[in-house]
Design an enzyme around this catalytic site. Structure first.
Site, mmCIF file in Angstrom:
data_model
loop_
_atom_site.group_PDB
_atom_site.id
_atom_site.type_symbol
_atom_site.label_atom_id
_atom_site.label_comp_id
_atom_site.label_asym_id
_atom_site.label_seq_id
_atom_site.Cartn_x
_atom_site.Cartn_y
_atom_site.Cartn_z
ATOM 1 N N LYS A 70 -8.478 4.166 -6.585
ATOM 2 C CA LYS A 70 -8.849 4.982 -7.344
ATOM 3 C C LYS A 70 -9.951 5.480 -7.225
ATOM 4 O O LYS A 70 -10.418 6.781 -7.144
ATOM 5 C CB LYS A 70 -9.025 4.378 -8.966
ATOM 6 C CG LYS A 70 -7.724 4.048 -9.793
ATOM 7 C CD LYS A 70 -7.970 3.351 -11.086
ATOM 8 C CE LYS A 70 -6.687 2.861 -11.737
ATOM 9 N NZ LYS A 70 -6.739 2.342 -12.758
ATOM 10 N N SER A 83 -4.447 1.976 -18.126
ATOM 11 C CA SER A 83 -5.876 2.354 -17.707
ATOM 12 C C SER A 83 -6.359 3.507 -18.113
ATOM 13 O O SER A 83 -7.508 4.287 -17.402
ATOM 14 C CB SER A 83 -6.041 2.136 -16.201
ATOM 15 O OG SER A 83 -5.104 3.267 -15.636
ATOM 16 N N GLY A 104 0.757 -1.093 0.017
ATOM 17 C CA GLY A 104 -0.013 0.084 -0.134
ATOM 18 C C GLY A 104 0.840 1.546 -0.129
ATOM 19 O O GLY A 104 2.121 0.980 0.197
ATOM 20 N N PRO A 105 0.276 2.592 -0.222
ATOM 21 C CA PRO A 105 0.989 3.625 -0.161
ATOM 22 C C PRO A 105 1.573 4.052 0.965
ATOM 23 O O PRO A 105 1.328 3.564 2.141
ATOM 24 C CB PRO A 105 -0.001 4.616 -0.641
ATOM 25 C CG PRO A 105 -1.423 4.009 -0.356
ATOM 26 C CD PRO A 105 -1.253 2.656 -0.365
ATOM 27 N N PRO A 106 2.493 4.875 1.237
ATOM 28 C CA PRO A 106 3.108 5.354 2.606
ATOM 29 C C PRO A 106 2.128 6.037 3.421
ATOM 30 O O PRO A 106 1.160 6.623 3.005
ATOM 31 C CB PRO A 106 4.310 6.455 2.002
ATOM 32 C CG PRO A 106 4.325 6.257 0.490
ATOM 33 C CD PRO A 106 3.080 5.675 0.114
ATOM 34 N N GLY A 107 2.434 5.877 4.691
ATOM 35 C CA GLY A 107 1.466 6.626 5.807
ATOM 36 C C GLY A 107 0.206 5.611 6.132
ATOM 37 O O GLY A 107 -0.531 6.277 6.867
ATOM 38 N N VAL A 108 0.114 4.484 5.607
ATOM 39 C CA VAL A 108 -1.232 3.792 5.931
ATOM 40 C C VAL A 108 -0.799 2.855 7.150
ATOM 41 O O VAL A 108 -1.878 2.037 7.533
ATOM 42 C CB VAL A 108 -1.830 3.126 4.757
ATOM 43 C CG1 VAL A 108 -2.043 3.903 3.746
ATOM 44 C CG2 VAL A 108 -0.615 1.950 4.240
ATOM 45 N N GLY A 109 0.076 2.794 7.685
ATOM 46 C CA GLY A 109 0.260 1.984 8.980
ATOM 47 C C GLY A 109 0.810 0.572 8.651
ATOM 48 O O GLY A 109 0.978 -0.217 9.611
ATOM 49 N N LYS A 110 1.587 0.421 7.769
ATOM 50 C CA LYS A 110 2.106 -0.892 7.411
ATOM 51 C C LYS A 110 3.386 -1.446 8.313
ATOM 52 O O LYS A 110 3.192 -2.565 9.185
ATOM 53 C CB LYS A 110 2.756 -0.967 5.713
ATOM 54 C CG LYS A 110 1.636 -0.740 4.953
ATOM 55 C CD LYS A 110 2.387 -0.873 3.583
ATOM 56 C CE LYS A 110 3.699 -0.084 3.232
ATOM 57 N NZ LYS A 110 3.354 1.446 3.147
ATOM 58 N N THR A 111 4.202 -0.483 8.479
ATOM 59 C CA THR A 111 5.355 -0.779 9.513
ATOM 60 C C THR A 111 5.039 -0.787 11.042
ATOM 61 O O THR A 111 5.548 -1.907 11.537
ATOM 62 C CB THR A 111 6.376 0.183 9.307
ATOM 63 O OG1 THR A 111 6.862 0.212 7.930
ATOM 64 C CG2 THR A 111 7.716 0.191 10.108
#
Length: 780
Positions: free
Chosen positions: A720, A677, A349-356
């Site tokens: 999107k 797309s 996912g994109p940065p800042g979504v809480g993966k780490t």
């Protein structure tokens, strides 16, 4: 002119006689007969030739007998002097018991400049060799020699030449050829002698150094003994540690073998340092140590919900994993170290979504140790598999170091930024990760440094990535993919209220009684101050607002004696704290002219809107593309133009409007763009330009188009649609075959958008364009 005559021949097995040499030769019965025959002949000479095992000699030396007498051992010997090189012919009859042969003298030839040059070069080599051996008398004799042939034949005395080489010189009548051979052989021997002497000198210096170090070490040991300090660990200490350690059987055997090498090795040997470091590494690893997983499934879910908002897919997968392990434990099945009992997931996912940060919550929910391994920018395979012990400064790989740092064999290992792993001449780290992340293979993972099987099957691997396409397909196939596509506006407000605001208030030393941020202000920040999939920038803006609030409180408390009034940050106050909003709806402004359509795209930062502009100018019919487009988008533009030209009548387009130079531009030209797309968006923009009808400002679209107008499926639907909602769009066209992907989209997003699955691009164009002016007048 060459002379030919008969001489008795004396075959010599152990020495090669060249012209000018004086040599004593022991005489047996056959040799005595040859000497007697020579002394009885008119010339008093004989032919001395080497005895060969494989053939009959072709050259020999005509020699005179200097003296015959007894040698110290009691035997008889003859001293002969070589005079002239001769070629051996056929046998001839002669008197006595000797063998007589016909010989032909080799005539001396005139000395050439080449002979003199070669002789000078060879003399330098001979003098260098003699100086090395300090043979000063021979040096004077060689210096006095001027004839090149005589100088070359002195090589018969050279101890560094073999008998085979001397026989070759005997059989080489040409002086220049003999000198070239001697220069080559003597030069090689001189170079070899220099290397041998250097090695011997180095060995002597090394032995002197070792003796010095030994003496110093003995003195150091005596000093330590007087001071009462402990001695460094020796082989006996390591043997005791290995035998006392809780190691698997094969690891114990390997460790004891290394201890045996350490016992046999010298303290001064560099190998002892390598062995000690390897043994320390092996003994520090938690081979049979594992933490016990929590069996409270409900409690684990509560921990995950308390730490993170949303992310239900990841939470469900962790809870499922924990529930299965709890059932295995209840039924007495193998849990720790069981093959394939671990899990491997990639959070994309994109940065800042809480993966780490999710990795730490997972470890806390499971009751396991947590270790983070940063892979961003790693380009060396040895970082994963470790260095071989033969290299200086060798270390185990990051996986082994992570296990040692965790102190257990079943930690949660977070492989951060796995999509940013590179490769170069040092290998491909992604290929090395194939074994680590394969549940069917990682129970026997072998690190190059350890060279032992390490069981990683019970490790819970979590990988993070921004762009799935950057992960090699073989590596992605070994992991469970869980996508985190970003947060809705409601999610961001909830995360800010429950997580971000309390954390930033604590950092700013503020309490809820001092500062309050309203939900309206949080929603305004999410809508018009940040348009990111995550909440990283959102948190920065909150921190900025709270710092200003803390500053205002400090100023007020310093100026007034009355208690400070609590600060409330509401929507109208945001301009004073954060400045003007950074984002405003722009779809209406951008699509206010024909030829501009709003598309949807996915980047490494999440979903985003993409405006495609089309214009036509007089000139040669053709297509011009700008905006730093990739090959796929260039093909999409060509397909879109071909479709519009082929279906101009159906779309209400005047074909003459397309017989111009068609210019397709995608703004933000400094940013590379590519992906399958944008086809339907380009078709819509082309028809809008050709018909003069504007595209509706509240419409967004995504999908690839074929030459027949079919709308093909694409990826990243959820991202999107989230971007469409953030940008204020209302109607979204997606491919019909992407309709199942709507199940992953949050309900509040679907409620805010009119999502229309389509199969024909002509239908999208008909619904996306504004009604023509003539049609509006007719309707009126």
């Amino acid at each position: 002119m060459s002379q030919t005559y008969s001489l008795p021949v004396l075959f010599v097995p152990d020495v090669v006689v060249l012209p000018g040499m004086v040599v004593p030769i022991p005489l047996d019965d056959a040799a005595q007969a040859t000497v007697d025959a020579a002394r009885a002949s008119e010339t008093g000479k004989l032919l001395v030739a080497p005895r060969l095992d494989d053939r009959y000699p072709t050259y020999g030396v005509i020699a005179s007998i200097v003296q015959v007498g007894r040698i110290p051992g009691g035997g008889i010997a003859a001293v002969v002097k070589g005079e002239q090189r001769a070629q051996i012919g056929t046998g001839t009859p002669g008197h006595g018991a000797a063998l007589w042969v016909e010989v032909t003298e080799v005539d001396a030839v005139e000395v050439t400049d080449d002979d003199r040059e070669l002789a000078g070069e060879y003399k330098k080599l001979v003098l260098a060799m003699l100086q090395r051996r300090e043979a000063w008398q021979l040096i004077d004799a060689v210096n006095k020699m001027s004839d090149p042939s005589d100088l070359a034949d002195t090589s018969g005395y050279a101890s560094w030449l073999s008998d085979e080489q001397k026989r070759e010189l005997l059989e080489t009548p040409v002086t220049a050829a003999r000198l070239r051979l001697l220069i080559e052989w003597t030069g090689d021997h001189l170079a070899e002698s220099e290397v041998t002497e250097k090695i011997a000198e180095d060995v002597r210096a090394g032995m002197d150094k070792q003796q010095k170090e030994f003496l110093l070490r003995q003195q150091l040991a005596a000093i330590r003994k007087e001071l009462g300090e402990d001695e460094p660990e020796g082989a006996d200490d390591y043997r005791g540690r290995v035998e006392a350690a809780d190691l698997p059987e094969k690891v114990r055997e390997a460790a004891l073998r290394e201890v045996g090498k350490l016992e046999r090795a010298s303290d001064q040997s560099p190998e002892t340092g390598w062995i000690r470091t390897w043994l320390d590494t092996v003994l520090d690893l938690p081979w049979n140590t594992s933490t016990e997983d929590s069996t409270d499934v409900k409690g684990a879910r509560e921990i995950l919900d308390a730490d993170h908002h949303g992310l239900d897919d990841v939470k469900d997968r962790i809870v499922e994993y924990l529930a299965v392990r709890a059932r295995r434990a209840e039924r007495g099945l193998q849990v720790v170290g069981g093959r394939g009992s671990g899990a491997v997931m990639v959070l994309a996912g994109p940065p800042g979504v809480g993966k780490t940060s999710l990795g730490e919550s997972v470890a806390r929910a499971l009751g396991r140790k947590f270790v983070r391994v940063a892979l961003g920018g790693v380009r060396d395979e040895s970082e994963i598999r470790g260095h071989r012990r033969t290299y200086v400064g060798a270390l185990p790989g990051r996986i082994v170091r992570a296990i040692g740092e965790a102190g257990s064999m079943n930690p949660v290992v977070l492989l951060d930024e796995i999509d940013k792993v590179g490769s170069d001449y040092r290998g491909d780290p992604a290929a090395a990760l194939l074994e680590v992340l394969d549940p069917a293979q990682n129970h026997t993972f072998r690190d190059h440094y350890l060279d032992l099987d390490l069981d990683l099957s019970d490790v819970l691997f979590l990988a993070t990535a921004n762009v799935i396409e950057n992960i090699p397909s073989a590596l992605l196939d070994r992991m469970e993919l869980v996508t985190l596509d970003g947060y809705t506006e409601d999610d961001k407000v909830a995360i800010a209220r429950d997580y971000l605001l309390p954390r930033q208030a604590e950092r700013a030393a503020l309490t809820p009684d001092e500062v309050t941020v309203t939900d309206a202000a949080l929603r305004e920040i999410a809508a018009n101050y940040t348009r990111e999939p995550g909440v990283r920038q959102f948190e920065r803006l909150l921190a900025k607002a709270l710092r200003k609030a803390a500053t205002n409180l400090a100023i007020e408390s310093g100026e007034e004696e009355t208690p400070t009034v609590p600060v409330t940050i509401d929507e109208p106050d945001l301009r004073d704290y954060l400045g003007r909003p950074r984002f405003t709806p722009e779809s209406a402004e951008r699509t206010a002219v024909p030829g501009v359509a709003t598309g949807l795209a996915v980047t490494g930062m999440g979903g985003d809107v993409l405006f495609i502009e089309v214009n036509a100018t007089e000139g040669e019919p053709g297509l011009k593309l700008t905006g730093q487009l990739g090959d796929v988008m260039k093909e999409s533009a060509q397909i879109a133009l071909s479709y519009v030209r082929a279906h101009a009548e159906q779309l209400g387009v005047d074909p003459k409007a397309l017989d111009k130079t068609i210019h397709v531009h995608v703004p933000a030209g400094a940013v590379p763009k590519d992906g399958p797309s944008a086809g339907v968006t380009m078709v819509t923009a082309l028809v809008s330009m050709a018909t003069g009808r504007q595209v509706r400002s509240d419409v967004g679209m995504t999908g690839e188009v074929t030459l027949n107008g079919r709308v093909l499926p694409i990826g990243g639907v959820k991202q999107k649609l989230l971007a469409a909602q953030r940008n204020g769009l209302k109607t979204i066209f997606i491919p019909q075959r992407n309709e199942p992907d709507l199940d992953d989209v949050p309900a509040e997003v679907l409620d805010a958008l009119d999502v229309r699955p389509m199969t024909d691009v002509a239908e999208i164009v008909a619904q996306a364009l504004e009604v023509a002016v003539d049609a509006q007048v007719s309707a009126a």
